[in-house]
Design a protein around this motif. Structure first.
Motif, PDB file in Angstrom:
ATOM      1  N   LYS A 109       0.867  -1.191   0.000  1.00  0.00           N
ATOM      2  CA  LYS A 109       0.000   0.000   0.000  1.00  0.00           C
ATOM      3  C   LYS A 109       0.897   1.233   0.000  1.00  0.00           C
ATOM      4  CE  LYS A 109      -4.303  -1.298   2.291  1.00  0.00           C
ATOM      5  NZ  LYS A 109      -5.343  -0.788   3.175  1.00  0.00           N
ATOM      6  N   ALA A 110       0.450   2.300  -0.609  1.00  0.00           N
ATOM      7  CA  ALA A 110       1.280   3.499  -0.767  1.00  0.00           C
ATOM      8  C   ALA A 110       1.876   3.967   0.559  1.00  0.00           C
ATOM      9  CB  ALA A 110       0.438   4.612  -1.408  1.00  0.00           C
ATOM     10  N   ILE A 111       1.054   4.119   1.588  1.00  0.00           N
ATOM     11  CA  ILE A 111       1.557   4.674   2.865  1.00  0.00           C
ATOM     12  C   ILE A 111       2.552   3.710   3.514  1.00  0.00           C
ATOM     13  CG2 ILE A 111      -0.367   3.832   4.277  1.00  0.00           C
ATOM     14  CD1 ILE A 111       1.607   7.185   4.651  1.00  0.00           C
ATOM     15  N   GLU A 112       2.336   2.402   3.328  1.00  0.00           N
ATOM     16  CA  GLU A 112       3.269   1.409   3.912  1.00  0.00           C
ATOM     17  C   GLU A 112       4.608   1.494   3.188  1.00  0.00           C
ATOM     18  OE1 GLU A 112      -0.431  -1.545   5.071  1.00  0.00           O
ATOM     19  OE2 GLU A 112       1.072  -2.299   3.673  1.00  0.00           O
ATOM     20  N   LEU A 127      12.038  13.995   6.128  1.00  0.00           N
ATOM     21  CA  LEU A 127      10.893  13.943   5.198  1.00  0.00           C
ATOM     22  C   LEU A 127       9.888  12.960   5.818  1.00  0.00           C
ATOM     23  CD1 LEU A 127      10.111  14.716   2.138  1.00  0.00           C
ATOM     24  CD2 LEU A 127      11.043  12.458   1.541  1.00  0.00           C
ATOM     25  N   THR A 128       8.630  13.391   5.978  1.00  0.00           N
ATOM     26  CA  THR A 128       7.645  12.430   6.533  1.00  0.00           C
ATOM     27  C   THR A 128       7.139  11.541   5.400  1.00  0.00           C
ATOM     28  OG1 THR A 128       5.743  13.816   6.042  1.00  0.00           O
ATOM     29  CG2 THR A 128       6.870  14.205   8.182  1.00  0.00           C
ATOM     30  N   PRO A 129       6.608  10.335   5.742  1.00  0.00           N
ATOM     31  CA  PRO A 129       6.035   9.469   4.692  1.00  0.00           C
ATOM     32  C   PRO A 129       4.941  10.195   3.900  1.00  0.00           C
ATOM     33  CG  PRO A 129       6.258   8.252   6.749  1.00  0.00           C
ATOM     34  CD  PRO A 129       6.598   9.684   7.046  1.00  0.00           C
ATOM     35  N   GLU A 130       4.162  11.016   4.592  1.00  0.00           N
ATOM     36  CA  GLU A 130       3.078  11.752   3.916  1.00  0.00           C
ATOM     37  C   GLU A 130       3.653  12.773   2.912  1.00  0.00           C
ATOM     38  OE1 GLU A 130       1.701   9.766   7.383  1.00  0.00           O
ATOM     39  OE2 GLU A 130       3.369  11.209   7.139  1.00  0.00           O
ATOM     40  N   GLU A 131       4.735  13.472   3.339  1.00  0.00           N
ATOM     41  CA  GLU A 131       5.354  14.456   2.421  1.00  0.00           C
ATOM     42  C   GLU A 131       5.945  13.716   1.206  1.00  0.00           C
ATOM     43  OE1 GLU A 131       6.864  17.758   5.766  1.00  0.00           O
ATOM     44  OE2 GLU A 131       8.115  16.010   5.227  1.00  0.00           O
ATOM     45  N   PHE A 132       6.575  12.569   1.486  1.00  0.00           N
ATOM     46  CA  PHE A 132       7.170  11.786   0.376  1.00  0.00           C
ATOM     47  C   PHE A 132       6.065  11.386  -0.600  1.00  0.00           C
ATOM     48  CE2 PHE A 132       9.343   8.813  -2.128  1.00  0.00           C
ATOM     49  CZ  PHE A 132       8.642   7.612  -2.133  1.00  0.00           C
ATOM     50  N   LEU A 133       4.942  10.872  -0.041  1.00  0.00           N
ATOM     51  CA  LEU A 133       3.837  10.418  -0.908  1.00  0.00           C
ATOM     52  C   LEU A 133       3.305  11.570  -1.758  1.00  0.00           C
ATOM     53  CD1 LEU A 133       1.364   7.910   0.762  1.00  0.00           C
ATOM     54  CD2 LEU A 133       3.050   7.545  -1.040  1.00  0.00           C
ATOM     55  N   GLU A 134       3.149  12.717  -1.128  1.00  0.00           N
ATOM     56  CA  GLU A 134       2.600  13.879  -1.857  1.00  0.00           C
ATOM     57  C   GLU A 134       3.523  14.238  -3.033  1.00  0.00           C
ATOM     58  OE1 GLU A 134       1.457  17.037   0.845  1.00  0.00           O
ATOM     59  OE2 GLU A 134       1.433  18.430  -0.884  1.00  0.00           O
ATOM     60  N   PRO A 201     -12.208  -0.436   1.484  1.00  0.00           N
ATOM     61  CA  PRO A 201     -12.444  -0.505   2.935  1.00  0.00           C
ATOM     62  C   PRO A 201     -12.345  -1.925   3.512  1.00  0.00           C
ATOM     63  CG  PRO A 201     -14.451   0.165   1.747  1.00  0.00           C
ATOM     64  CD  PRO A 201     -13.330   0.182   0.755  1.00  0.00           C
ATOM     65  N   ASP A 202     -12.592  -2.935   2.658  1.00  0.00           N
ATOM     66  CA  ASP A 202     -12.514  -4.322   3.171  1.00  0.00           C
ATOM     67  C   ASP A 202     -11.074  -4.818   3.277  1.00  0.00           C
ATOM     68  OD1 ASP A 202     -15.546  -5.405   1.400  1.00  0.00           O
ATOM     69  OD2 ASP A 202     -15.222  -4.300   3.284  1.00  0.00           O
ATOM     70  N   VAL A 203     -10.130  -4.095   2.665  1.00  0.00           N
ATOM     71  CA  VAL A 203      -8.730  -4.548   2.696  1.00  0.00           C
ATOM     72  C   VAL A 203      -8.039  -3.866   3.877  1.00  0.00           C
ATOM     73  CG1 VAL A 203      -6.537  -4.657   1.422  1.00  0.00           C
ATOM     74  CG2 VAL A 203      -8.710  -4.901   0.192  1.00  0.00           C
ATOM     75  N   LYS A 204      -7.987  -4.608   5.001  1.00  0.00           N
ATOM     76  CA  LYS A 204      -7.461  -3.989   6.234  1.00  0.00           C
ATOM     77  C   LYS A 204      -5.936  -3.817   6.160  1.00  0.00           C
ATOM     78  CE  LYS A 204     -11.633  -4.070   7.941  1.00  0.00           C
ATOM     79  NZ  LYS A 204     -12.347  -3.087   7.074  1.00  0.00           N
ATOM     80  N   HIS A 205      -5.242  -4.838   5.623  1.00  0.00           N
ATOM     81  CA  HIS A 205      -3.773  -4.759   5.560  1.00  0.00           C
ATOM     82  C   HIS A 205      -3.320  -5.009   4.122  1.00  0.00           C
ATOM     83  CE1 HIS A 205      -3.941  -4.945   9.921  1.00  0.00           C
ATOM     84  NE2 HIS A 205      -4.708  -6.002   9.828  1.00  0.00           N
ATOM     85  N   GLY A 206      -2.274  -4.287   3.690  1.00  0.00           N
ATOM     86  CA  GLY A 206      -1.752  -4.474   2.334  1.00  0.00           C
ATOM     87  C   GLY A 206      -0.909  -5.742   2.219  1.00  0.00           C
ATOM     88  N   LYS A 207      -0.513  -6.077   0.972  1.00  0.00           N
ATOM     89  CA  LYS A 207       0.403  -7.211   0.743  1.00  0.00           C
ATOM     90  C   LYS A 207       1.653  -6.942   1.580  1.00  0.00           C
ATOM     91  CE  LYS A 207      -1.296  -7.376  -4.048  1.00  0.00           C
ATOM     92  NZ  LYS A 207      -0.956  -7.103  -5.459  1.00  0.00           N
ATOM     93  N   PRO A 208       2.247  -7.923   2.251  1.00  0.00           N
ATOM     94  CA  PRO A 208       2.142  -9.375   2.094  1.00  0.00           C
ATOM     95  C   PRO A 208       1.040 -10.022   2.923  1.00  0.00           C
ATOM     96  CG  PRO A 208       3.879  -8.868   3.662  1.00  0.00           C
ATOM     97  CD  PRO A 208       3.346  -7.545   3.181  1.00  0.00           C
ATOM     98  N   SER A 209       0.154  -9.246   3.568  1.00  0.00           N
ATOM     99  CA  SER A 209      -0.931  -9.960   4.261  1.00  0.00           C
ATOM    100  C   SER A 209      -1.895 -10.479   3.194  1.00  0.00           C
ATOM    101  CB  SER A 209      -1.619  -9.023   5.259  1.00  0.00           C
ATOM    102  OG  SER A 209      -2.694  -8.392   4.623  1.00  0.00           O
ATOM    103  N   PRO A 210      -2.631 -11.561   3.478  1.00  0.00           N
ATOM    104  CA  PRO A 210      -3.472 -12.203   2.449  1.00  0.00           C
ATOM    105  C   PRO A 210      -4.773 -11.455   2.153  1.00  0.00           C
ATOM    106  CG  PRO A 210      -3.649 -13.409   4.517  1.00  0.00           C
ATOM    107  CD  PRO A 210      -2.630 -12.326   4.732  1.00  0.00           C
ATOM    108  N   ASP A 211      -5.043 -10.398   2.963  1.00  0.00           N
ATOM    109  CA  ASP A 211      -6.357  -9.716   2.885  1.00  0.00           C
ATOM    110  C   ASP A 211      -6.854  -9.489   1.463  1.00  0.00           C
ATOM    111  OD1 ASP A 211      -5.502  -9.398   5.477  1.00  0.00           O
ATOM    112  OD2 ASP A 211      -6.450  -7.443   5.724  1.00  0.00           O
ATOM    113  N   ILE A 212      -6.023  -8.814   0.642  1.00  0.00           N
ATOM    114  CA  ILE A 212      -6.537  -8.346  -0.655  1.00  0.00           C
ATOM    115  C   ILE A 212      -6.911  -9.523  -1.549  1.00  0.00           C
ATOM    116  CG2 ILE A 212      -4.274  -8.125  -1.813  1.00  0.00           C
ATOM    117  CD1 ILE A 212      -5.452  -5.407  -2.983  1.00  0.00           C
ATOM    118  N   PHE A 213      -6.160 -10.645  -1.440  1.00  0.00           N
ATOM    119  CA  PHE A 213      -6.503 -11.815  -2.268  1.00  0.00           C
ATOM    120  C   PHE A 213      -7.727 -12.535  -1.715  1.00  0.00           C
ATOM    121  CE2 PHE A 213      -3.412 -11.266  -5.362  1.00  0.00           C
ATOM    122  CZ  PHE A 213      -2.141 -11.086  -4.832  1.00  0.00           C
TER     123      PHE A 213
END
Ligand SMILES: O=P(O)(O)OC[C@@H](O)CO
Ligand SMILES: [Mg+2]
Length: 287
Positions: A109-112, A127-134, A201-213
């Motif tokens: 996920k982008a923020i991760e 540099l904060t993660p948010e500033e980097f993302l922006e 909203p149903d994807v609580k954790h990004g890859k490598p957690s299995p949520d999205i699959f």
């Protein structure tokens, strides 16, 4: 263990969630199909694959019924844009970007991935993660609309669509960047039964957690056994997510990704042009 009609009993060791099975890469495909020069990691990939036994090949000949595609780096050639922009940001701090860091960011996920980037590059407090993302998203806005399909994508997805194999996309990309990247490829993405994105909203954790699959599997028309699902991925985090979801996974890694990241995948290909559907019980290509 009950087997479905026409399937043979698989020794427990071969169930996807127990241990990966490496399958012979398609060594016989004509050289023209192998894009670019064969790097040492490709030769290693073929050696890895060449050790696959007939049993492993047999074991993997399951009747796959559903397919889930990753997107960035697998369907779309978008990863080089991420690399380019991250190199640009690091230049400002006289730092260099390398593939060992890239391997940790891909598919997340982008923020991760932003948190990992700031920490690994020693930019905490600078540099904060948010500033980097922006900054990153700002630079990517102009690049994303020119995303191209990777080799073999059009042929494989059209083939599965014609043969009515249910398929979907599970991408860590957020909706806003998904729309930017896919705006030229509406027809291909319209063949998908559904699309699950990183900010769902149903994807609580990004890859490598299995949520999205797991979310992607649950949105098919009927209940699907994860062991009947084949996932296509390019990133270590995505392969790990698919395996912990109990699915089979074909990895199509960038040749610059160290081969040590290939271990968990059930099959390694240098390109989707080398994929053989019948090896997985899917309808063979006719031309
Ligand atoms: O489509 P995927 O590979 O999940 O991409 C996610 C995005 O974070 C780029 O790495
Ligand atoms: Mg990817």
């Amino acid at each position: 263990m009950a087997s479905r009609a026409g399937l043979f009993l698989l020794p427990l060791a071969f169930l996807p969630h127990r241990r990966p099975i490496s399958l012979p890469a398609l060594r016989h495909s004509p050289p023209s199909l192998h894009l670019g020069r064969r790097s040492s990691s490709h030769l290693l990939m073929e050696k890895e694959a060449a050790t696959a036994t007939a049993t492993a090949t047999e074991a993997a000949r399951r009747r796959i019924t559903h397919v889930i595609f990753d997107m960035d780096g697998l369907l779309l050639d978008s990863e080089p844009f991420y690399t380019l922009v991250q190199e640009k940001v690091l230049e400002r701090f006289n730092k260099t970007f390398d593939w060992s860091l890239k391997a940790k960011l891909m598919g997340k996920k982008a923020i991760e991935s932003a948190r990992i980037f700031v920490e690994e590059c020693g930019l905490t407090g600078v540099l904060t993660p948010e500033e980097f993302l922006e900054e990153r998203e700002g630079l990517l806005q102009e690049l994303f609309p020119s995303c191209q399909l990777l080799p073999g994508v059009d042929r494989l997805i059209s083939h599965l669509h014609v043969n009515q194999i249910p398929m979907c996309v599970a991408t860590g990309s957020y909706k806003q960047t998904f729309d930017l990247k896919t705006q030229r490829h509406g027809e291909i993405f319209s063949m998908m039964h559904h699309i699950v994105m990183g900010d769902d909203p149903d994807v609580k954790h990004g890859k490598p957690s299995p949520d999205i699959f797991q979310v992607a599997a649950n949105r098919f028309e009927r209940n699907v056994d994860p062991a009947d699902i084949l996932v296509f991925e390019d990133a270590p985090a995505g392969v790990a997510a698919a395996k912990s979801a109990g699915m089979w996974v074909v990895m199509v890694p960038d040749e610059r990704l160290d081969a040590s990241h290939h271990k968990e995948a059930d099959q390694i290909l240098t390109s989707l042009l080398d994929f053989s559907p019948s090896l997985w019980g899917l309808p063979p290509f006719t031309k």
